[in-house]
Design a protein around this motif. Sequence first.
Motif, PDB file in Angstrom:
ATOM      1  N   ALA A  59      62.578  25.312  95.798  1.00  0.00           N
ATOM      2  CA  ALA A  59      63.787  25.272  96.640  1.00  0.00           C
ATOM      3  C   ALA A  59      63.923  26.554  97.466  1.00  0.00           C
ATOM      4  CB  ALA A  59      65.032  25.103  95.774  1.00  0.00           C
ATOM      5  N   VAL A  60      64.098  26.398  98.780  1.00  0.00           N
ATOM      6  CA  VAL A  60      64.504  27.541  99.583  1.00  0.00           C
ATOM      7  C   VAL A  60      66.021  27.638  99.482  1.00  0.00           C
ATOM      8  CG1 VAL A  60      62.542  27.398 101.176  1.00  0.00           C
ATOM      9  CG2 VAL A  60      64.650  26.152 101.722  1.00  0.00           C
ATOM     10  N   GLY A  61      66.589  28.811  99.787  1.00  0.00           N
ATOM     11  CA  GLY A  61      68.036  28.953  99.638  1.00  0.00           C
ATOM     12  C   GLY A  61      68.589  30.037 100.548  1.00  0.00           C
ATOM     13  N   THR A  62      69.898  29.935 100.819  1.00  0.00           N
ATOM     14  CA  THR A  62      70.543  30.979 101.632  1.00  0.00           C
ATOM     15  C   THR A  62      71.992  31.206 101.213  1.00  0.00           C
ATOM     16  OG1 THR A  62      70.913  31.756 103.905  1.00  0.00           O
ATOM     17  CG2 THR A  62      71.417  29.446 103.474  1.00  0.00           C
ATOM     18  N   VAL A  63      72.427  32.478 101.340  1.00  0.00           N
ATOM     19  CA  VAL A  63      73.845  32.798 101.154  1.00  0.00           C
ATOM     20  C   VAL A  63      74.487  33.120 102.513  1.00  0.00           C
ATOM     21  CG1 VAL A  63      73.610  33.665  98.787  1.00  0.00           C
ATOM     22  CG2 VAL A  63      73.304  35.252 100.693  1.00  0.00           C
ATOM     23  N   SER A  64      73.705  32.976 103.589  1.00  0.00           N
ATOM     24  CA  SER A  64      74.126  33.512 104.889  1.00  0.00           C
ATOM     25  C   SER A  64      75.278  32.739 105.532  1.00  0.00           C
ATOM     26  CB  SER A  64      72.935  33.540 105.851  1.00  0.00           C
ATOM     27  OG  SER A  64      72.519  32.215 106.120  1.00  0.00           O
ATOM     28  N   LEU A  65      75.460  31.464 105.178  1.00  0.00           N
ATOM     29  CA  LEU A  65      76.472  30.685 105.909  1.00  0.00           C
ATOM     30  C   LEU A  65      77.896  31.134 105.598  1.00  0.00           C
ATOM     31  CD1 LEU A  65      74.643  27.257 105.842  1.00  0.00           C
ATOM     32  CD2 LEU A  65      74.993  28.764 107.789  1.00  0.00           C
ATOM     33  N   LEU A  66      78.102  31.723 104.428  1.00  0.00           N
ATOM     34  CA  LEU A  66      79.422  32.294 104.129  1.00  0.00           C
ATOM     35  C   LEU A  66      79.698  33.485 105.054  1.00  0.00           C
ATOM     36  CD1 LEU A  66      82.020  32.511 102.463  1.00  0.00           C
ATOM     37  CD2 LEU A  66      80.737  33.804 100.753  1.00  0.00           C
ATOM     38  N   GLN A  67      78.652  34.233 105.379  1.00  0.00           N
ATOM     39  CA  GLN A  67      78.835  35.392 106.262  1.00  0.00           C
ATOM     40  C   GLN A  67      79.086  34.949 107.712  1.00  0.00           C
ATOM     41  OE1 GLN A  67      79.105  38.382 105.006  1.00  0.00           O
ATOM     42  NE2 GLN A  67      78.436  37.785 102.950  1.00  0.00           N
ATOM     43  N   THR A  68      78.378  33.898 108.143  1.00  0.00           N
ATOM     44  CA  THR A  68      78.492  33.491 109.554  1.00  0.00           C
ATOM     45  C   THR A  68      79.673  32.554 109.798  1.00  0.00           C
ATOM     46  OG1 THR A  68      76.871  31.743 109.112  1.00  0.00           O
ATOM     47  CG2 THR A  68      76.033  33.798 110.065  1.00  0.00           C
ATOM     48  N   HIS A  69      80.091  31.790 108.776  1.00  0.00           N
ATOM     49  CA  HIS A  69      81.182  30.810 108.948  1.00  0.00           C
ATOM     50  C   HIS A  69      82.206  30.958 107.817  1.00  0.00           C
ATOM     51  CE1 HIS A  69      77.804  29.144 111.199  1.00  0.00           C
ATOM     52  NE2 HIS A  69      78.645  28.356 111.849  1.00  0.00           N
ATOM     53  N   LEU A 230      80.345  37.524  88.090  1.00  0.00           N
ATOM     54  CA  LEU A 230      79.190  36.749  87.611  1.00  0.00           C
ATOM     55  C   LEU A 230      77.879  37.432  87.957  1.00  0.00           C
ATOM     56  CD1 LEU A 230      77.923  34.060  86.528  1.00  0.00           C
ATOM     57  CD2 LEU A 230      78.120  33.189  88.857  1.00  0.00           C
ATOM     58  N   THR A 231      77.768  37.896  89.184  1.00  0.00           N
ATOM     59  CA  THR A 231      76.505  38.474  89.646  1.00  0.00           C
ATOM     60  C   THR A 231      76.705  39.969  89.883  1.00  0.00           C
ATOM     61  OG1 THR A 231      76.827  38.412  92.044  1.00  0.00           O
ATOM     62  CG2 THR A 231      76.194  36.348  90.976  1.00  0.00           C
ATOM     63  N   ASN A 232      75.623  40.649  90.180  1.00  0.00           N
ATOM     64  CA  ASN A 232      75.769  42.032  90.644  1.00  0.00           C
ATOM     65  C   ASN A 232      75.355  42.136  92.104  1.00  0.00           C
ATOM     66  OD1 ASN A 232      73.096  41.707  90.440  1.00  0.00           O
ATOM     67  ND2 ASN A 232      72.687  43.442  89.111  1.00  0.00           N
ATOM     68  N   TRP A 233      75.405  40.985  92.828  1.00  0.00           N
ATOM     69  CA  TRP A 233      74.942  41.049  94.219  1.00  0.00           C
ATOM     70  C   TRP A 233      75.784  40.288  95.241  1.00  0.00           C
ATOM     71  CZ3 TRP A 233      74.059  36.200  95.968  1.00  0.00           C
ATOM     72  CH2 TRP A 233      73.725  35.220  95.027  1.00  0.00           C
ATOM     73  N   ALA A 234      76.570  39.244  94.855  1.00  0.00           N
ATOM     74  CA  ALA A 234      77.245  38.406  95.856  1.00  0.00           C
ATOM     75  C   ALA A 234      78.169  39.244  96.750  1.00  0.00           C
ATOM     76  CB  ALA A 234      78.051  37.309  95.170  1.00  0.00           C
ATOM     77  N   THR A 235      78.262  38.876  98.021  1.00  0.00           N
ATOM     78  CA  THR A 235      79.137  39.596  98.959  1.00  0.00           C
ATOM     79  C   THR A 235      80.037  38.613  99.705  1.00  0.00           C
ATOM     80  OG1 THR A 235      77.431  39.549 100.673  1.00  0.00           O
ATOM     81  CG2 THR A 235      77.550  41.536  99.324  1.00  0.00           C
ATOM     82  N   VAL A 236      81.199  39.099 100.137  1.00  0.00           N
ATOM     83  CA  VAL A 236      82.214  38.257 100.792  1.00  0.00           C
ATOM     84  C   VAL A 236      82.619  38.911 102.107  1.00  0.00           C
ATOM     85  CG1 VAL A 236      84.525  37.271 100.539  1.00  0.00           C
ATOM     86  CG2 VAL A 236      83.096  37.533  98.526  1.00  0.00           C
ATOM     87  N   PRO A 237      82.743  38.123 103.186  1.00  0.00           N
ATOM     88  CA  PRO A 237      83.172  38.694 104.467  1.00  0.00           C
ATOM     89  C   PRO A 237      84.602  39.250 104.407  1.00  0.00           C
ATOM     90  CG  PRO A 237      82.316  36.465 104.752  1.00  0.00           C
ATOM     91  CD  PRO A 237      82.443  36.695 103.279  1.00  0.00           C
ATOM     92  N   GLU A 238      84.849  40.220 105.268  1.00  0.00           N
ATOM     93  CA  GLU A 238      86.143  40.915 105.285  1.00  0.00           C
ATOM     94  C   GLU A 238      87.310  39.965 105.506  1.00  0.00           C
ATOM     95  OE1 GLU A 238      86.233  44.118 108.099  1.00  0.00           O
ATOM     96  OE2 GLU A 238      88.294  44.667 107.599  1.00  0.00           O
ATOM     97  N   VAL A 239      87.145  38.983 106.393  1.00  0.00           N
ATOM     98  CA  VAL A 239      88.258  38.096 106.743  1.00  0.00           C
ATOM     99  C   VAL A 239      88.788  37.348 105.507  1.00  0.00           C
ATOM    100  CG1 VAL A 239      86.777  36.130 107.411  1.00  0.00           C
ATOM    101  CG2 VAL A 239      89.028  36.408 108.481  1.00  0.00           C
TER     102      VAL A 239
END
Length: 281
Positions: A59-69, A230-239
């Motif tokens: 499986a390929v995967g991405t966390v990027s869509l939370l950052q862009t949208h 849960l993780t030591n890496w997840a990030t959340v956008p400022e908004v």
Amino acid sequence: MRTKSVQPSREDILAHYKEKGFAVIPNALSAEELDYLNQLVEASLQQHPDQWHQPQSGAVGTVSLLQTHPLDMDRFIRHPVTFPLVQEVLLGEARFAQFDFRDVSPDLASSSEMHFHRDISYYGTMGGKIYDPDNPYISTYTCVIYYLSDVHDCCPAFCLVPNSHTYDSLDDAKAKLGNAYEEIPIRGQAGTAVLYNITTYHTRKGGREGCTHGRRTMHNYHSRASSYPLTNWATVPEVLALSDDHETRLFYSQWTPNQIKFARENYTQPIPSYYPVQMIK
Ligand SMILES: O=C(O)CCC(=O)C(=O)O
Ligand SMILES: [Fe+2]
């Protein structure tokens, strides 16, 4: 073709989760929501392949869509169908933990099998609690996996062993659960959601040789106010993380060390002083 199956009631879903550590919610996403998400994922795969990690167990995967949208994704993260159930099993303490998309292409379907495992939190790996005996729903964390494509008999499928959260190994679960031991693969139409206690043993079953579908999913993990990140890496956008809306800010308030670093380096507003901003390297 989407066919209508009998929709389980909220009570049925919660009773099943309480009894087995998971529940299936058919038709959690509408056809419009599926179109929107699939178009977004396809555009991202084509235009930003660099945002997707290399195949892991197929499986390929991405966390990027939370950052862009961020605002659009927040509507899925706190989805009106599933979020009230998440809140119920987490005793009204739900906090954002992780959100990502995964895609198994048809050519990797038959080699996409994972090993049975429990998703153990960052602190859980260091001895922190991995389930809560005082919660009737046992969960310290819960996850919703949404199928964004139909999962047929030949396709890779999420699969769980009910009531296996207390065992240190799958062999131990097999021995001690005896006749109660079962592996339940979840198949269903696009839009199906599986809500599960993350320390219930689970895996991705590989697809059959010749499967022409592959599988696309959206994975949304939730923590509790009384659990550590849960993780030591997840990030959340400022908004979202510094939203003016109190509920939103609270929901996104369980910052990982990497989130603190991310905020320090990227946010425009001051970081609340209760986070150890200068301590994080
Ligand atoms: O993709 C799946 O079906 C399961 C994924 C999973 O268990 C994990 O990534 O920890
Ligand atoms: Fe997992």
